[in-house]
Design a protein around this motif. Structure first.
Motif, short mmCIF file in Angstrom:
data_model
loop_
_atom_site.label_atom_id
_atom_site.label_comp_id
_atom_site.label_asym_id
_atom_site.label_seq_id
_atom_site.Cartn_x
_atom_site.Cartn_y
_atom_site.Cartn_z
N GLN A 257 0.83 -1.21 0.00
CA GLN A 257 0.00 0.00 0.00
C GLN A 257 0.86 1.26 0.00
O GLN A 257 0.52 2.26 -0.65
N ASN A 258 1.96 1.22 0.71
CA ASN A 258 2.85 2.38 0.76
C ASN A 258 3.74 2.46 -0.47
O ASN A 258 4.06 3.56 -0.93
N TRP B 166 1.33 3.67 -3.68
CA TRP B 166 0.55 4.90 -3.57
C TRP B 166 1.51 6.06 -3.34
O TRP B 166 2.21 6.12 -2.34
N GLN C 195 2.28 8.13 -0.06
CA GLN C 195 2.91 7.44 1.07
C GLN C 195 4.42 7.61 1.11
O GLN C 195 5.08 7.09 2.01
N ILE D 63 5.80 8.46 4.52
CA ILE D 63 6.18 7.44 5.51
C ILE D 63 7.66 7.13 5.39
O ILE D 63 8.38 7.03 6.40
N ARG E 70 -0.29 -0.73 5.22
CA ARG E 70 0.29 0.60 5.44
C ARG E 70 0.96 0.71 6.80
O ARG E 70 1.77 1.63 7.02
#
Length: 707
Positions: free
Chosen positions: A140-141, A144, A147, A150, A343
């Motif tokens: 997910q990170n 996308w 992200q 992060i 995530r």
């Protein structure tokens, strides 16, 4: 003399680090989401302000979802204007931050263990650390673009630890330098704030005396306090969440399991029980290693592994805060699977890295915990095996995200004319609740060249552009047909001048409206399109018309030929409509005065409905207007009603209340009367509830002129 270059070789240690990075780069290039997704639409508001010349520093620093995206916006916004908001560049920058983070992990490891920095076990441990750091479980990170924040926060935490650990005894200068990346982290994402507390042990331990350690710790805490105070300035949370300590104590086992699953998810993503076991394993490994090392070598051990203690604390604090913020929702609705969110793994994986790195201390100091060669082999096999399983799951999810990316791209092509009742496309853009507002945002981004969202226009014309031949004869479908979808197919017979093998788009609409309810790409004059039953009024015969867009034109040209669709409730094909029932089945609560609404407004109605002392109670309320025998909306009956239970002295009324949000576009302009209905299966008919609502829907040219 011609020189022949020597054969290029890659050392095995270099390959150990490169392989997970190369796999990751291939993964994000293949599956990365290329269009704005979820929270990125909220951030897109700053693009509008920049285009209008109204953006200021406060727009970069404002809080969104508890985060101050200041440095994240400083990266994303200029990059968007340079690249035309090509999302792959954001994704690759996130990967770059992760690579730099991995490099600093190795640098810190060399600081901690200089004597073995060229040994086999050093590279195996750091190779395994890279395998975890670049694991596809973080899909997910990775996929996308937003992200990347992060990975920036993680990089800042690691750089700060590297700076603090680079000089022993610690100097004030290195302390100040270490605060700079933490300030960047704090104003990138909220977890940057907890990084200050996680790094505090390193600030204290990398000093030769307790006095100097305490002094530097106080300085660090002071800077942390100042940063936090600036962070919360002007903070106004729209939906405050009140943490309930009593609720935590009453469900402590669930909360503890949620916390442990967060810790185990980086290696056990595919299974709640396995993640739970791995969470227990890594937590006890960390605690046991710290206790063992301190027992044998005391303060000297803590000084050596201080950066890894801080890295582990960063993961633990993140897991704790996530548990406090998410576990209640998991308990009441989502379940423990929620703790396996991809995530979350980019932060919690640091605990695994820290445990591996602390493990390097023991064979170096010859502490007989376990024969290190056998233990290291077992750990390596376990991590490689679990990471491989995680990667299989991640690739499947990557395929899903690629489909999502394609779907969003197609939806953006038609969103300016998309029907408000159809959730098929709107589900991806619901971060902006006003659909008219989203269309305006999409038009601005289209004009900037950031997305492809043309302002399509339905062209009313009697010219012969062609015809559509439907394979489906006029049909009646149940509301839940094929999970709420009707598949239509057919053949196009286009005017030769419109035939174009590229960029042909077919759009379906209701004949009486100019809004799209389905779209389809054309393949050699054959087409298929799926329409949601949710866009149809129940029990109304609806004519469907086709339109075609050719090439890059914004014009939608009409095609001859129509078909009719009728959507009914399951098992109720031809009901009666009883407008004057002898029995009272419930009430709709009218407003105090007649409602006057703009064409795009939404409004709330509520009431209750029940069948008295029958065993079977109604489960839905349906809405009609004027004297029409069809329904334009419906809602569930599922709200607790203790006052009605008390009034009738019957528990059968315990969940008889309902509330619905209705939409003005579903109702014709002018003065209208809204009726509410329930279906009585004993009589085989729809019956009205008592009372009605009178409202006035303004026409388009009148909209906005009422108070």
């Amino acid at each position: 003399m011609l020189s022949i270059p020597r054969k290029i070789t890659i050392r095995s240690t270099t390959a150990l680090y490169l392989i997970p990075v190369l796999i990751l780069i291939a993964f994000v290039i293949i599956y990365g989401v290329r269009v704005p997704l979820w929270d990125e639409w909220a951030i897109a508001a700053i693009f509008e302000k920049i285009a209008q010349g109204k953006a200021g520093l406060s727009d970069f620093a404002e809080i969104y979802n508890d985060h101050r995206y200041f440095f994240l916006r400083l990266i994303v916004v200029p990059l968007a204007f340079i690249s035309g908001w090509e999302k792959i560049y954001e994704i690759l920058i996130g990967v770059l931050f992760a690579i730099l983070n991995g490099i600093f992990i190795v640098k810190i490891s060399r600081q901690c263990y200089p004597d073995i920095s060229h040994s086999q076990r050093f590279h195996i441990i750091n190779g395994l650390s890279w395998l975890i750091l670049f694991s596809l479980v973080q899909y997910q990170n990775w996929l996308w673009g937003l992200q990347l924040g992060i990975f920036l926060v993680n990089l800042c935490v690691t750089i700060s630890l590297w700076v603090l650990n680079s000089q022993q005894p610690q100097h004030q200068k290195s302390l100040i330098w270490a605060t700079l990346p933490m300030m960047i982290a704090s104003f990138t994402l909220a977890q940057g704030i907890i990084g200050w507390l996680a790094i505090l042990p390193t600030v204290f331990l990398t000093n030769t005396t307790i006095k100097s350690g305490l002094k530097n710790s106080l300085i660090w805490l002071g800077l942390f306090g100042i940063t936090t105070a600036v962070y919360v300035m002007g903070y106004n949370r729209d939906n405050p969440s009140n943490f309930n300590l009593l609720y935590l104590l009453n469900h402590s086992v669930f909360w503890a399991r949620f916390f442990l699953i967060l810790l185990g998810a980086p290696l056990g993503f595919y299974s709640v029980p396995i993640a739970n076991i791995l969470g227990v394993l890594v937590l006890f490994s960390f605690g046991g290693a710290i206790a063992w090392g301190y027992q044998k070598n005391g303060f000297q051990f803590l000084q050596t592994v201080a950066p890894w203690i801080s890295l582990a604390l960063f993961a633990l604090l993140f897991a704790a805060i996530t548990t406090f913020g998410r576990a209640e929702a998991a308990f009441t609705d989502l379940g423990l699977d929620f703790a396996l969110g991809s995530r979350y793994t980019s932060n919690s994986l640091f605990l695994w890295v820290a445990v591996l790195q602390i493990g390097l201390y023991f064979p170096n100091r010859e502490l007989p915990v376990i024969p290190w060669k056998r233990g290291l082999t077992g750990v390596a096999i376990l991590i490689i095996f679990l990471t491989a399983i995680n990667s299989v799951y991640a690739i499947k999810e990557g395929q899903f995200y690629r489909r999502v990316s394609n779907h969003i791209t197609s939806c953006l092509n038609v969103i300016q004319v998309w029907d408000d009742r159809s959730p098929n496309c709107w589900q991806w853009f619901k971060i902006i609740p006003s659909r008219d507002r989203f269309k305006q945002t999409a038009m601005v981004l289209n004009d900037l060249g950031f997305i492809d969202s043309p302002n399509l226009q339905f062209i009313k014309s009697s010219e012969n552009y062609g015809a559509i031949v439907w394979d489906n004869s006029p049909g009646v479908f149940s509301q839940n047909h094929q999970n709420g979808w009707i598949l239509l197919t057919g053949e196009l017979q286009l005017n030769p001048q419109l035939v174009d093998d590229n960029n042909q788009l077919l759009i379906l609409s209701k004949s009486s409206e100019t809004t799209a309810i389905a779209y389809s790409e054309i393949n050699q004059n054959m087409w298929r399109a799926a329409i949601e039953t949710a866009v149809f009024n129940l029990y109304q015969n609806t004519s469907i018309q086709a339109w075609i867009r050719v090439g890059e034109s914004a014009e939608l040209l009409p095609l001859a030929g129509e078909t009719q669709i009728k959507v009914i409730l399951d098992g109720i094909p031809n009901p009666r409509f009883n407008r004057q029932p002898e029995t009272i089945y419930g009430y709709i609560n009218p407003p105090l005065a007649t409602l006057t609404l703009n064409p795009g407004d939404r409004f709330m109605v509520d009431g209750w409905a029940a069948f008295g002392d029958r065993d079977q109670q109604p489960d839905r309320v349906f809405f009609s207007y004027n004297d029409q025998d069809f329904f334009f909306a419906d809602t569930e009956i599922n709200i607790q009603t203790p006052d009605i239970v008390q009034h009738f002295n019957s528990d059968r009324y315990s969940k008889s209340a309902w509330i619905a949000e209705l939409s003005a576009p579903d109702i014709p302009p002018g003065e209208t009367t809204i009726h509410a209905w329930v279906y009585d299966p004993d009589r085989g008919e729809f019956v009205t509830l008592q009372r009605e609502i009178t409202l006035i829907i303004l026409s388009e040219d009148q909209g906005g002129n009422h108070e």
